[in-house]
Structure formats: C-alpha cells, structure tokens
Design a protein around this motif. Structure first.
Motif, mmCIF file in Angstrom:
data_model
loop_
_atom_site.group_PDB
_atom_site.id
_atom_site.type_symbol
_atom_site.label_atom_id
_atom_site.label_comp_id
_atom_site.label_asym_id
_atom_site.label_seq_id
_atom_site.Cartn_x
_atom_site.Cartn_y
_atom_site.Cartn_z
ATOM 1 N N GLY A 327 1.903 1.410 -2.809
ATOM 2 C CA GLY A 327 1.866 2.363 -3.907
ATOM 3 C C GLY A 327 2.737 3.558 -3.569
ATOM 4 O O GLY A 327 3.876 3.409 -3.121
ATOM 5 N N ASP A 328 2.198 4.751 -3.746
ATOM 6 C CA ASP A 328 2.943 5.971 -3.417
ATOM 7 C C ASP A 328 2.858 6.333 -1.946
ATOM 8 O O ASP A 328 3.565 7.239 -1.485
ATOM 9 N N ASP A 329 1.995 5.645 -1.206
ATOM 10 C CA ASP A 329 1.794 5.976 0.200
ATOM 11 C C ASP A 329 2.748 5.187 1.094
ATOM 12 O O ASP A 329 3.298 4.155 0.709
ATOM 13 N N VAL A 330 2.886 5.692 2.317
ATOM 14 C CA VAL A 330 3.770 5.071 3.299
ATOM 15 C C VAL A 330 2.923 4.536 4.458
ATOM 16 O O VAL A 330 1.998 5.206 4.923
ATOM 17 N N LEU A 331 3.241 3.333 4.911
ATOM 18 C CA LEU A 331 2.573 2.740 6.067
ATOM 19 C C LEU A 331 3.508 2.806 7.272
ATOM 20 O O LEU A 331 4.687 2.458 7.175
ATOM 21 N N VAL A 332 2.977 3.253 8.406
ATOM 22 C CA VAL A 332 3.769 3.379 9.636
ATOM 23 C C VAL A 332 2.915 2.956 10.826
ATOM 24 O O VAL A 332 1.684 2.862 10.733
ATOM 25 N N GLN A 333 3.573 2.728 11.979
ATOM 26 C CA GLN A 333 2.914 2.234 13.179
ATOM 27 C C GLN A 333 2.930 3.310 14.265
ATOM 28 O O GLN A 333 3.999 3.753 14.685
ATOM 29 N N ASP A 334 1.751 3.701 14.720
ATOM 30 C CA ASP A 334 1.581 4.786 15.685
ATOM 31 C C ASP A 334 1.101 4.217 17.013
ATOM 32 O O ASP A 334 0.042 3.591 17.091
ATOM 33 N N ARG A 335 1.893 4.433 18.092
ATOM 34 C CA ARG A 335 1.455 3.957 19.405
ATOM 35 C C ARG A 335 0.621 5.035 20.086
ATOM 36 O O ARG A 335 1.004 6.205 20.140
ATOM 37 N N THR A 336 -0.517 4.608 20.620
ATOM 38 C CA THR A 336 -1.422 5.566 21.229
ATOM 39 C C THR A 336 -2.294 4.870 22.260
ATOM 40 O O THR A 336 -2.932 3.861 21.976
ATOM 41 N N ARG A 337 -2.260 5.338 23.497
ATOM 42 C CA ARG A 337 -3.120 4.870 24.585
ATOM 43 C C ARG A 337 -3.107 3.344 24.738
ATOM 44 O O ARG A 337 -4.146 2.706 24.847
ATOM 45 N N GLY A 338 -1.920 2.772 24.735
ATOM 46 C CA GLY A 338 -1.790 1.342 24.943
ATOM 47 C C GLY A 338 -2.050 0.497 23.714
ATOM 48 O O GLY A 338 -2.033 -0.735 23.792
ATOM 49 N N ARG A 339 -2.290 1.123 22.585
ATOM 50 C CA ARG A 339 -2.462 0.422 21.317
ATOM 51 C C ARG A 339 -1.371 0.858 20.351
ATOM 52 O O ARG A 339 -0.706 1.862 20.552
ATOM 53 N N VAL A 340 -1.194 0.090 19.278
ATOM 54 C CA VAL A 340 -0.339 0.513 18.163
ATOM 55 C C VAL A 340 -1.153 0.310 16.902
ATOM 56 O O VAL A 340 -1.505 -0.819 16.548
ATOM 57 N N ARG A 341 -1.488 1.399 16.236
ATOM 58 C CA ARG A 341 -2.324 1.319 15.050
ATOM 59 C C ARG A 341 -1.476 1.487 13.797
ATOM 60 O O ARG A 341 -0.343 1.994 13.849
ATOM 61 N N LEU A 342 -2.025 1.069 12.673
ATOM 62 C CA LEU A 342 -1.351 1.201 11.381
ATOM 63 C C LEU A 342 -1.930 2.409 10.654
ATOM 64 O O LEU A 342 -3.151 2.522 10.489
ATOM 65 N N LEU A 343 -1.031 3.313 10.245
ATOM 66 C CA LEU A 343 -1.433 4.530 9.542
ATOM 67 C C LEU A 343 -0.931 4.525 8.105
ATOM 68 O O LEU A 343 0.142 3.998 7.811
ATOM 69 N N ARG A 344 -1.713 5.158 7.251
ATOM 70 C CA ARG A 344 -1.283 5.464 5.882
ATOM 71 C C ARG A 344 -0.956 6.949 5.813
ATOM 72 O O ARG A 344 -1.759 7.788 6.245
ATOM 73 N N VAL A 345 0.216 7.283 5.295
ATOM 74 C CA VAL A 345 0.640 8.673 5.185
ATOM 75 C C VAL A 345 0.960 8.966 3.725
ATOM 76 O O VAL A 345 1.764 8.257 3.099
ATOM 77 N N THR A 346 0.329 9.983 3.183
ATOM 78 C CA THR A 346 0.626 10.388 1.810
ATOM 79 C C THR A 346 1.875 11.269 1.796
ATOM 80 O O THR A 346 2.327 11.757 2.835
#
Length: 662
Positions: A327-346
C-alpha cells in the motif's frame, strides 16, 4: 553436517507476488558437487495453502520478476555461452523464451508498468575485448590505458573497458513460435547464410560513454528509467552517488540526485504513486566515510530528501536488503543482534515490526494483503514464510535435508568484557560430554555480523568434534552505529579484547570446553584479527588466516577498495597504520599458521597472503599456504563446490594435526 552436505544448503531468493496475492514465485539455489556449480530453478506456490512446485528446469535460473498483470515471469538464465540473459515464461509454466542476447550478459532488469518492454543493464565491451572479436583471446588484446583511481572489481576483473549501460527491449510473446536453425543450402554467390536467431528483436541501447549505470527502475508513468550512475574518479575515491532519469524514447537524461546530496545509494525504488525511495547512507564531506555506514530509508520528493528511519538504531545495509511496498507503506529489512527482521515504515517515518524472532529475512514481497518473506533460520538455510495475522506460516521445507545431515543448534551468550562492554555471540558444541577442543571463529567485514542461520563453517567443525565460539565484537553490524564505528582508526584494540573476552567467558561457562586446547581462525577482516590475535596471544595450538587484510600499505595499491578502505579504517599516518597492521607485528607470531587464499581475490589480493606467509617462513614460524585457482574473495560462500569441499578437507586436516579432536 559434514563437508559434502553443503549440497543441502538450499537458499531461497527474493520472492515476487502476483498482484492479486494468489501465488508467489521464487528461486532456490544450492551447491551441486557433481555439476561443480550452484544450481537452482524457479518455484511457484499458490497461496495460502498450495504446495511448492518447480516452475522451470534450468540449471541456475534466478531473479524472477512478474509482469505487472501477473501472467508472465521474466528471470535470468545462462545462455549457451554461460552469459546470464533474460528469459520469459508463463506464470503457470511452459517453455521459456529468450528475450536478450547481451554480449557479456545482463545485470539488473525491470518490467515497464504496461508490461510491454523490459529495461536492463548490461556491460558493453570495448571493441576487441572479452570475445567481441572472434578468435582474439585475452592474451592478444591491446594494452589497457588506465588513468583513474579504480580499474578492477572482485568477482569481475577489469571495469573501465566494459561500462554497464541501459537498454530496453520489447518483451517477447511467451507463446511465440520457437526459432529454427536454417538448413544448409547452396546460395547465390556473395549471399551469406542467415545466422540463427535466439531473440525476436534486438535491444535498444539508451546510454553511452564511460559511466556505468546500475539496475534500472521505471518511473510510474513508464517514460523514464532511474539508475545510479558510477563514474571512475581521476584521483580520489568518491562514494557519493548520482541518480539519473533516462528517457526510454531516447530524448536524453536528467539529474534526479546529484553528488552534493552526500549520499551513497544502494537502491532506488518507485512506489505506485510515483514517489521515489532510496536505500542510502551519508558519506561525509569528503565522500569516503563508509565505516558503519548507517544505511537508511530516504524519501526523495520535489522539496528534497527526507530520512525516514533512525540510522543510529535501524540498519538497512545487510547484503540483499531491498525496498518493498505494501500500500502506501514501505517494507525494509533491519539487521539487529544476529537477526534480520522485516519492518514496515510509514511515510511519516513510523516504524513497526512485521516479522521478527529467530530469522534472517533475505527478501520479501507484498500484494493484496499478503506478505511473503524468504528467510534463513537456525535449522534451515532458506524457507518461504507467509506473514499475516498471528504466527507466520512456513510454506516450504527446504531445510529437511540439512536437518537430516545433522545440525547442532548454537547457544546464545552475552559476556561482559574487561571494560564492562557486553559482547554478544554464540557457541556450537558437539554432542556428548567433552572435553572438546575449542576454535575461536572471527567474521569478516569488519562491519558485518554473525547471525543465527545454519552456518556450514560452524557445523562442519562441530561434526569433527570441535566446539566453536564466535561473536560480534565492536566494529560489527547490528548493534548500532557507535558499536560499528568504535574501531575506526583503532583496529586491533577493542575488537581484539572483545573476541578474547568472549572466548574466555564462553569457556568458563561450559565445563565441556577445554581451554587448554584451543585454535583460532577467520577470513577477510577475520583473517586480519586472527593474525593480530596470534601476534599478541600465544596460547593457540594453531591458526588459520584466510583471505586476510594483512598489510594495509600494500592493500592501498592492489585491492579493488584499496583507495579508501584502509584510509578510513586505519588512517593515513604511517605510525598509526603500523600500530594496527598485522604485517608490522608478524615477527611476534610463534603460532603454527595455515594461510588460505584465492588467486583471483581482488578484495584482499593474493599478495596479502604471500607476503605474510613468506615473512612467517623467513622467521621459521611453522606455516603452510593453500591457494585456490579460479576463485575470488567469495570462495567460502560462492566458490566451486569441489573447491569448497577441498577447503574443508584442508581445514580439518590442519586442525587434526595441530589440534586433534579425538
């Protein structure tokens, strides 16, 4: 797992979703020992409850992109000469049709919004080079006249004589009649026999000159292509990017982002409403500050640039990280403490987690309320997940073979260092009560990270009877920019104490780990820190220094990143460089050392290894060297499978001689 089980390391690439969310297409890849290469195909799964099935049957099909209507998939496949070309196939399956015939193969590509054309980048060889003249091999080519600060790249070779240009081509009909080779016939004198065709129409080249253009992205109206422009500098490396808009009708180009914006751009993406987003990081006034770069999500609007994420705490710079839209939001991948999580950014800059936990997100896609993500986990190298309300649902089981081969799940630890700093990492231990000899593993980068995914390096050693200790010391990614920047002009300081303190803490916490039988190994920056460790800590029975950054002085004139990497990490003052250089303290090394390297490594060139090895031999330190032909800096991740197996055999043989497990 054992070395030969690398064939079970099935990775899942960035997926694509049908516009109605009805199905997903993705590529898998794995090493194949018999073929001695990575192999893989495109797969399709109907959502939400379908069964994965192969869509293509090529040797190494990759990079699927769905036509905007979801009816046809474009992807990359090697042609008869081994060059990656664009092919198209019906989304339901069928025989692929070749769309391009680029002399050196295709790089990135994209569908036009109307699905009628495909834009792509491809390197254009200078006349007479790279097989452009039949029968003229590389040794008979003209000399190269080099005037710029850069001339080669790891995994590629020379770059100045084959810039990457932008092209467009009409998308072929996926149901078209195939081409047939013309039969031999007597023809009128002077008339040449027709050449067999492999594509319906030739591509149109849109850009020319010495600059290179990155993967193209169509604007929302389809009238222009956006691409990052790379120009070889005359005297000093400048990491600041330019982004250009190139008209698809040949009307010219215009600037979208100039260097004075001060950004190094990793990716350009265009939302459905035409808004332009960037994954980028600031590089300072001199244009070279890349240490712990702080890759963020930027919105590029008519009134200028706007940063949407906090680069001090959110890191979007993991390899393969990309922008997606929901939709209007953006999905990005954030690496943190040995993981990579999926974030939604408005667009207002509000971030929320879409997928977290013990996963490393490799790629993602969203459409019609569905989100799918390719991930690696502690027990799998790659799976596809359906993300929605409630717990994510795993759609595939490519990790089954790996689990059958045997996986030792790491134990996560945090150790308080000598200065009170928390050092985070893991320990993999063989089955049984021990005591086990212990190997300290150190990662490359340095702004990289060990993660939670199933890792063949640790698993093969554990299977052979070794406990493996590994952590993310200061200088690593995933713990904030301050953590990453703490070793700038101070390599071999807190990074050294962090790995040693974590090592000691891990041994103290588990009676099965034998602190009197220890070894150390690492590659790239890990090779650097291994060489530094054995010059200052003499407890180790042996060491393996692999593809290391060992002599900053020689590195500056030989590495593809030598014009700026050392300057930013160890500085330019000769005394400061020497204070951080493993080569400067090689005389202190008494530990038996195995030096591993690849002939075509242009990131940490072979000279780094040979100089270090020679110095060890001259001072009578026990040393051996193993050099792999035809491989580059990526040997352990993407080298020929047989070479990867041979490397493991050599590693295990070394440890069996100097640190026997049984």
């Amino acid at each position: 797992m054992r070395a030969q089980d690398i064939s079970a390391l099935v990775s899942v690439g960035r997926p694509v979703l049908a516009p109605d969310g009805a199905f997903a297409v993705f590529a898998i890849s794995r090493p194949d020992l018999d073929a001695n290469r990575d192999v893989g195909q495109l797969w399709r799964i109907d959502l939400p409850h379908g069964t994965p099935r192969r869509l293509t049957r090529g040797i190494a099909d990759s990079s699927p992109r769905l036509r905007p209507d979801g009816e046809v998939v474009a992807f990359l496949r090697a042609d008869g000469k081994g060059r990656p070309q664009i092919f198209v196939v019906r989304a339901g399956g069928g025989e692929p049709v070749q769309a391009t015939d680029a002399p050196l193969g295709v790089g990135g590509f994209a569908w036009s919004p109307d699905g009628a054309t495909i834009a792509f980048s491809a390197r254009v060889p200078e006349r007479g080079r790279y097989g452009s003249v039949e029968g003229l091999d590389a040794t008979a080519e003209a000399p190269r006249h080099i005037t710029g600060i850069r001339w080669h790249a790891n995994g590629l070779g020379y770059i100045g004589d084959r810039p990457s240009q932008l092209f467009v081509v009409d998308a072929p009909d996926a149901d078209a009649e195939p081409f047939y080779a013309p039969a031999a016939a007597v023809r009128p004198e002077g008339e040449d026999a027709p050449k067999p065709r492999v594509v319906a129409v030739d591509a149109e080249q849109l850009t020319h000159g010495t600059a290179s253009y990155g993967a193209p992205v169509f604007t929302a109206d389809g009238g222009e292509l956006l691409a990052v422009v790379d120009e070889i500098e005359d005297a000093a490396r400048d990491l600041r990017s330019r982004v250009a808009a190139v008209s698809v009708d040949g009307a010219g180009k215009r600037a979208v982002l100039e260097r004075d914006a001060g950004l190094a751009v990793n990716e350009v993406a265009v939302a459905a409403d035409g808004t332009v987003f960037l994954l980028a990081h600031e590089v300072g006034a001199a244009g070279r500050d890349f240490v712990a770069p702080g890759v963020g999500l930027w919105l590029l609007a008519g009134d200028g640039l706007r940063l949407l994420t906090d680069v001090e705490s959110v890191d979007l710079g993991e390899v393969g990280s990309h922008i997606g839209f929901d939709g209007d939001d953006v999905l990005v991948q954030d690496r943190t403490r040995g993981r990579v999580r999926l974030l939604r950014v408005t667009r207002a800059g509000e971030a929320s987690e879409v997928l977290g936990g013990d996963v490393e997100v490799i790629g993602h896609a969203a459409a019609a309320g569905h989100i799918v993500a390719a991930v690696a986990t502690p027990t799998s190298f790659g799976e596809l997940l359906l993300v929605g309300e409630g717990e994510p649902r795993t759609l595939t089981d490519f990790g089954a073979r790996l689990r059958e081969a045997g996986i030792m799940e790491p134990v996560e630890r945090t150790v308080t260092g000598r200065d009170g700093y928390p050092v985070h990492g893991w320990v993999v231990t063989p089955a049984g009560d021990g005591p086990f000899p212990v190997i300290l593993q150190i990662h490359g980068g340095p702004y990289a990270t060990y993660g939670i995914h199933a890792f063949d390096e640790m698993q093969v050693l554990a299977d052979a009877g070794y406990a493996v200790v590994y952590c993310n010391p200061r200088g690593s990614a995933g713990y904030g920019r301050a953590h990453g920047r703490s070793i700038r002009h101070a390599m071999g300081t807190v990074d050294f104490t962090d790995v040693i303190d974590f090592f000691d803490g891990a041994i103290a916490a588990d009676v099965r780990l034998d602190g009197d039988r220890v070894g150390v190994m690492g590659g790239s920056y890990g090779g650097y820190l291994t060489a530094w460790v054995i010059a200052h800590d003499h407890r180790f029975a042996g060491a393996i220094v692999e593809r290391g950054f060992l002599d900053p002085v020689a590195f500056a004139g030989t590495s593809d990143i030598g014009s700026f990497f050392g300057d930013e990490y160890v500085g330019t003052d000769p005394q400061a460089i020497a204070a951080q250089s493993p080569f400067a303290v090689v005389s202190q090394v008494r530990t038996p050392t195995f030096v591993l390297h690849s002939e075509l490594d242009f990131r940490c060139p072979l000279e780094q290894a040979t100089r270090y090895y020679t110095a060890l031999k001259r001072q009578s330190t026990p040393a051996e060297m193993l050099v792999f032909p035809g491989e580059n800096h990526e040997l352990t991740r993407a080298g020929q499978p047989r070479h990867r197996i041979e490397r493991f055999a050599a590693v295990l043989d070394w440890w069996d001689r100097y640190l026997p497990a049984r």
